[in-house]
Design an enzyme around this catalytic site. Structure first.
Site, PDB file in Angstrom:
ATOM      1  N   LYS A  55      52.933 -16.241-103.522  1.00  0.00           N
ATOM      2  CA  LYS A  55      51.796 -16.094-102.610  1.00  0.00           C
ATOM      3  C   LYS A  55      51.291 -14.652-102.686  1.00  0.00           C
ATOM      4  O   LYS A  55      52.084 -13.722-102.877  1.00  0.00           O
ATOM      5  CB  LYS A  55      52.275 -16.432-101.186  1.00  0.00           C
ATOM      6  CG  LYS A  55      51.179 -16.486-100.130  1.00  0.00           C
ATOM      7  CD  LYS A  55      51.750 -16.968 -98.788  1.00  0.00           C
ATOM      8  CE  LYS A  55      50.713 -16.919 -97.666  1.00  0.00           C
ATOM      9  NZ  LYS A  55      51.236 -17.447 -96.397  1.00  0.00           N
ATOM     10  N   SER A 130      48.461 -20.954 -94.161  1.00  0.00           N
ATOM     11  CA  SER A 130      47.755 -19.972 -94.961  1.00  0.00           C
ATOM     12  C   SER A 130      48.158 -19.975 -96.445  1.00  0.00           C
ATOM     13  O   SER A 130      47.424 -19.448 -97.267  1.00  0.00           O
ATOM     14  CB  SER A 130      48.011 -18.578 -94.383  1.00  0.00           C
ATOM     15  OG  SER A 130      49.359 -18.194 -94.550  1.00  0.00           O
ATOM     16  N   SER A 154      52.570 -21.823 -92.154  1.00  0.00           N
ATOM     17  CA  SER A 154      51.817 -21.561 -93.381  1.00  0.00           C
ATOM     18  C   SER A 154      52.418 -22.178 -94.633  1.00  0.00           C
ATOM     19  O   SER A 154      51.793 -22.172 -95.683  1.00  0.00           O
ATOM     20  CB  SER A 154      51.662 -20.060 -93.593  1.00  0.00           C
ATOM     21  OG  SER A 154      50.747 -19.550 -92.661  1.00  0.00           O
TER      22      SER A 154
END
Lengths: 453, 430
Positions: A55, A130, A154
C-alpha cells in the site's frame, strides 16, 4: 490448505514471464488504477519470485511513496518499512509496486485521492477503501499478495468489495516501522490475498518483534478454534435487507459446523464515534509534519512569515484530510478534550473488555459492509456521516486491535459479497483457519487472472 | 514576590533520546541524523534507556515521587526547528513529581521532572534561516519548580545547589542551562522564556524584579505576557501578550507505550551541603570551605573522604587548598596530594616550590622548621639579652627589627614571616 503461492513455486514459468506480467498489469492499471507506481525492475527479479505489492503508505526505499497525498508527491523514502524489508529478505517475494489508497487512509471507498482505483468487478463501482488498490490488485493478479493497512476497516472493506481475502492481524503483531501514520494506536499492517493460505504465508514472514516499533510486541500467535459464531443484533439492525438476506444464507451453510447465536451488545453499536474521535485526534498530530519544505511537496514561498508559509503549504491536503485535521485539532483542545478524547479512550477500553469476553466464547461474524457495493456516483453523494456509518462492522475489531478476516461468500448482481470473522487477540491463526475451511467448499471467482500459468 | 523556574538541561547520554544517532560533539552540521530524528514519514521513536536512567537519578535527587510507569505526550506546535511539528515530552506520566530542593533552611518544591526531545538548531545567516538537525532528538530533562523562590539570593542558592547535585549526577549545567522564568510581584504572572546560562538567568531575574517593582510603584498595570531576555542590553523585552495559556493540544504519544521503570538503575545523589555539615561536625573547619571546594569537583570530595581520619580534617583541607592553588587543580595522583596534606599536618608553610616538587615527583625540601610561639619568644629574648644595644637602636629606628628577624631566621632555620610576627610583638612589648 489452498495456496496460490505454493502452487506458483511448483509450476514451470515460461521465459519472459515477468516481462509479460509487468506489461499486462501496466495495461490493466490504466483502467483500474490499482497501482500508483509499478516497479519496472520486477522483470529482472530472481527466477521464481512471487510478486508482492505494498500500500502506498508503506515505505519502500528508493520508490516514490505518497500515502495517496499531494503533500508527499515526489517523496522517496531513504529506508524500507520493516514489513517490506522482511518480505524482500524472505527470498521468495519480489516487489511489484505500490497500491492506490485514500489520502493517508482517510476513506471507506477509495475516492479520496486524485485518481481513485476502480472496482475489479465493475469499473463504475467503488473499490472500497482505504486500501483500494491493494484489493483491486489482488483481484487482478493470480499469484500475488498485497501488504496493506487498516486503521478502522481499510483492509476488510476493499477486500470484501473486490472479492478477495483481507486479513487484519492483532494490533502490535506486525511492525509499523515505515508505515506512514494515520492513527498510531489503531494502524495495523495486514495482508490481502486470493486465499487464506497465502495470507498466512505473508503474515508469518512479516510478523514478530521489531526494535524500531515499540508497540510491536506480540510474538506468539495461537489458532484456538471456536465452535460458536455470534451475530450482534444491534449491528444487523443497521444492515440493508438484501445484504441481510444473503448473509442469512451464509449462516445457514455454516450452521452445520458451528453453533450460531444472536447476541445483544449495545456498546458495539456505539463504536463509530469513539473510533473517529481517537483516529482524528491522532491523525491531526501525525499530519502536522507535512509543512511543505522538508520532503514531498515543496512550497516555495520562503519570503513568507512562518505561519503564512505553513498555512499556504498545507492547503494542498485533500478535503477529507483537512476535515480530519480541523476536527482532530478541535478534539485535542483543552476546553473539550475531556468531553471527547478522554471519554473516547474510556469507551475504547470498555469495548475491548466487552469484546474480549464475547470472543473468548466464540467468533463474531457479520457482513463486512452493511450495504450492497455502491457505484462511484452513489458513494460520492454521501455525507461524511453517512460515509462513516458504513464502517459499523469493521470498526469494533479495529478499535480493539482484534484480529479479523474478510472473505468472499457469494455474488449479488455480479458483485462479490464479503463476510467478516473476528477472534480474540493473538488468536490470529484461528480466523485464517476458519477461512481455509470455507475455501474447501467455496470457489472464489475473478474477472482477471493476470500472471496465470 | 514569587519566582518559578523551568530548567532544561541536556542529559549525558551517548545517543539521542529516540534513535541511535551519536551525541558526540561535531562541527559538521547535519552529520548525526537519521529518519527518526528528522521525523520522516513512517519513522517511529524508540526510547533510550540511558536517558531514563539519568533523569531518574535527578528525580530521586530532588526527592520526587518516582512514577512506576512513565508515558509520553505529543506537544503540537508549528515551528521550522521541530521536525514532526510536535515535540515528544511528558505530563502526567513524567519520571518524577512533587519533590523539593533544600536551600538554606527552606524547601523549594519541585512540581515535575520530565524528559523530552530537543528540536533542531536554527542558524541565521543573513537572509537565510538554516537548520542543523544534529541537535534534534537530544535528550533533555526539564525540572519544573513551584513558585517558591522569593529573592534573588534564594534563586542563586537554588541554582548553586541544583548545579552541584546535577554535577555529581554527570550533568554540568554551567555548560548549558536553558530556563523559563515565571516572575510575579503582583497577581499577574510574567514569563521570561529561553534564558541561557546561569549569569543571564540571575540578570534577567534582577531586571524583571526591578521592572515590575517600578511599574507597581508608578501605579501601572503589569501585563500578562511572555518576555525574552536580551543578553546584550541586559533587559527583558515583551514577545507577546497572552490572554490564555498556549494551546498545544496534548495527547498521549501512541507510538510509545507505557514503560515500567522497575529495574532501571540510576545513580545516587550527593548533597554537598549535607556532606559538608556532616564532615565538619566537631571540627574547627567551616562547612562553607568544604562546600565550596567540593561543589563542582568530584575529586575533591573523594580525596577528603579518603584522607579524613588519617589526617586532621583541617590539614586535609589546607593541604588540598594549597595543592589546588599552586598546581591549578587536583588532577594528580592521590599520593602526591597526600604529601601536601602531610606537610600541612606537620604545620609546614607550604610553598609553590614544594607543590611543584611534589607534582614532579621530587623530594620536598622543607626549608623552614616550625616552633611554637613560646619557644620562639625565648629565642628572641635570648638574642636581646646578648645584644642589649639592639633595643636602643630599635627605639630610634623601627627598621632595626628587620635585622633581628634576618639573624634569628637564619640561625634557627625558621621562616622569616613566622619570626617577624613574634619579633615585632616582643620588641614593642619592651
Amino acid at each position: 490448505m489452498r495456496s496460490f503461492v505454493n502452487e506458483f513455486l511448483k509450476l514451470e514459468k515460461p521465459k519472459g514471464y515477468y516481462e509479460e506480467l509487468v506489461s499486462e498489469i501496466s495495461m490493466l492499471n490504466k483502467e483500474y488504477h490499482a497501482f500508483t507506481n509499478i516497479n519496472s525492475k520486477m522483470i529482472d527479479c530472481a527466477e521464481g519470485s512471487i510478486p508482492f505489492s505494498s500500500k502506498a503508505n508503506i515505505c519502500v526505499k528508493g520508490f516514490e511513496t505518497t500515502a495517496g497525498s499531494k503533500m508527499l508527491k515526489g517523496y522517496i523514502p531513504p529506508f524500507d518499512a520493516t514489513a517490506v524489508e522482511r518480505m524482500l529478505g524472505s527470498g521468495s517475494f519480489s516487489f511489484l509496486g505500490e497500491t492506490n489508497m485514500d489520502e493517508f487512509g482517510f476513506g471507506t471507498f477509495g475516492l479520496n485521492t486524485e485518481t481513485p482505483a476502480r472496482n475489479a468487478f465493475g469499473r463504475e463501482y467503488v473499490a472500497g477503501g482505504s486500501s483500494s488498490g491493494a484489493a483491486v490488485a489482488t483481484a487482478l493478479l493470480k499469484y500475488h499478495v498485497a501488504l496493506s493497512e487498516s486503521t478502522g476497516g481499510s483492509i476488510s472493506t476493499p477486500a470484501a468489495l473486490n472479492g478477495v481475502v483481507g486479513f487484519t492481524p492483532t494490533y502490535g503483531t506486525i511492525s509499523r516501522y515505515g508505515l506512514i501514520d494515520y492513527a498510531n494506536s489503531l494502524d495495523k499492517i495486514g495482508v490481502m490475498a486470493r486465499s487464506s493460505g497465502d495470507a498466512r504465508i505473508a503474515f508469518d514472514i512479516v510478523r514478530g518483534k521489531d526494535r524500531y516499533d515499540t508497540t510491536c510486541s506480540v510474538e506468539k500467535i495461537n489458532g484456538n478454534k471456536k465452535t460458536k459464531l455470534f451475530v450482534v443484533k444491534e449491528l444487523m439492525e443497521k444492515t440493508e435487507k438484501r445484504v441481510k438476506a444473503s448473509f442469512s444464507s451464509l449462516l445457514d451453510k455454516l450452521s452445520s459446523d458451528y453453533e450460531i447465536r444472536e447476541i445483544s451488545s449495545e456498546i458495539l453499536s456505539k463504536s463509530i464515534a469513539p473510533y473517529y474521535i481517537i483516529a482524528m485526534a491522532e491523525a491531526s498530530t501525525n499530519l502536522a509534519k507535512y509543512d511543505g519544505y522538508k520532503y514531498g511537496l515543496q512550497y516555495e514561498g520562503y519570503n513568507k512569515r512562518y505561519n503564512d508559509f505553513f498555512t499556504e503549504a498545507r492547503s494542498s491536503f485533500g478535503d477529507e484530510a483537512k476535515r480530519r485535521i480541523i476536527l482532530g485539532t478541535f478534539i485535542r483542545s483543552e476546553s473539550v478534550k475531556a468531553k471527547y478524547y478522554t471519554k473516547a479512550l474510556r469507551i475504547r477500553a470498555l469495548i475491548i473488555k466487552e469484546m474480549s469476553r464475547i470472543l473468548h466464547e466464540g467468533f463474531i461474524i457479520s457482513p463486512t459492509i452493511p450495504i450492497p457495493t455502491p457505484k462511484i456516483s452513489e458513494a460520492a453523494s454521501l455525507t461524511p456521516l453517512e460515509n462513516y456509518a458504513i464502517d459499523i462492522f469493521t470498526i469494533p475489531p479495529n478499535i480493539g486491535g482484534f484480529p479479523h478476516i474478510t472473505f468472499p461468500y457469494g455474488y449479488m448482481d455480479g458483485m462479490p459479497l464479503g463476510a467478516q470473522v473476528i477472534t480474540e487477540q493473538a488468536n490470529d491463526y484461528a480466523v485464517l483457519d476458519f477461512v481455509s475451511d470455507w475455501e474447501e467448499e467455496f470457489e472464489y471467482r475473478y474477472k482477471h487472472d493476470v500472471g496465470s500459468l | 514576590m514569587k519566582i518559578g523556574l523551568e530548567v532544561h538541561v541536556a542529559l549525558p547520554t551517548k545517543s539521542k533520546l529516540f534513535c541511535s544517532c551519536s551525541m558526540a560533539d561535531t562541527d559538521e552540521p547535519n552529520s548525526q541524523i537519521c529518519p527518526i530524528c528528522l521525523g520522516f514519514p513512517g519513522a517511529k521513536p524508540m526510547l533510550n534507556e540511558a536517558a531514563v536512567s539519568s533523569a531518574l537519578g535527578i528525580a530521586a535527587a530532588l526527592h520526587c515521587n518516582i512514577n512506576k510507569e512513565i508515558s509520553f505526550v505529543r506537544k503540537v506546535y508549528f515551528y521550522p526547528d521541530l521536525p514532526k511539528c510536535y515535540q515528544i515530552t511528558q505530563m502526567e506520566g513524567a519520571i518524577g513529581s512533587r519533590g523539593y530542593l533544600e536551600i538554606e533552611g527552606k524547601e523549594v518544591r519541585i512540581r515535575r521532572v520530565q524528559i523530552e526531545e530537543d528540536p533542531a538548531q536554527i542558524v541565521r545567516e543573513g537572509m537565510l534561516t538554516l537548520l542543523d538537525f544534529n541537535r534534534s532528538g537530544t535528550p533533555l530533562v526539564e525540572i519544573v519548580t513551584e513558585p517558591d523562590i522569593t529573592t534573588e539570593e534564594e534563586l542563586r542558592a537554588f541554582i548553586a545547589n541544583l548545579r552541584s547535585i546535577l554535577y555529581y549526577l554527570g550533568v554540568d549545567i554551567n555548560k548549558e542551562i536553558k530556563a523559563d522564568l515565571n516572575i510575579s510581584l503582583a497577581e499577574v504572572r510574567v514569563e521570561v522564556k529561553n534564558v541561557t546560562g546561569i549569569k543571564s538567568l540571575i540578570e534577567a531575574t534582577r531586571f524583571e524584579i526591578e521592572r515590575q517593582a517600578e511599574a507597581i510603584k508608578n501605579g501601572e498595570e503589569i501585563a500578562r505576557e511572555t518576555r525574552g531576555y536580551n543578553e546584550k542590553n541586559k533587559l527583558t523585552e515583551s514577545l507577546r501578550e497572552k490572554e490564555t495559556d498556549e494551546e498545544y493540544g496534548y495527547i498521549y504519544d501512541p507510538d510509545l507505550t507505557t514503560f515500567e521503570i522497575n529495574g532501571i538503575e540510576h545513580a545516587k545523589a550527593v548533597y554537598i551541603t549535607e556532606v559538608s555539615q556532616r564532615l565538619t561536625e566537631g571540627t574547627d573547619v567551616d562547612p562553607k570551605t568544604i562546600k565550596e571546594m567540593t561543589m563542582l569537583d568530584r575529586r575533591a570530595l573523594g580525596l577528603i573522604n579518603k584522607f579524613n581520619g588519617k589526617y586532621k580534617l583541617r590539614s586535609v583541607v589546607h593541604g588540598m587548598q594549597r595543592f589546588q592553588k599552586y598546581a591549578g587543580n587536583l588532577n594528580a595522583a592521590d599520593h602526591k596530594i597526600e604529601k601536601s596534606i602531610a606537610l600541612a599536618e606537620k604545620g609546614v608553610a607550604i610553598t609553590k616550590e614544594m607543590i611543584q616538587d611534589i607534582a614532579e615527583g621530587k623530594e620536598v625540601k622543607v626549608k623552614y622548621e616550625k616552633v611554637g610561639n613560646a619557644e620562639l619568644d625565648d629565642m628572641i629574648k635570648k638574642f636581646l639579652d646578648k645584644n642589649p644595644k639592639v633595643l636602643e637602636e630599635y627605639r630610634r629606628n623601627k627598621k632595626t627589627a628587620n635585622l633581628v628577624i634576618g639573624i634569628i631566621a637564619k640561625e634557627s632555620n625558621l621562616h622569616p614571616k613566622d619570626v617577624a610576627r613574634r619579633v615585632n610583638q616582643v620588641l614593642s612589648a619592651y
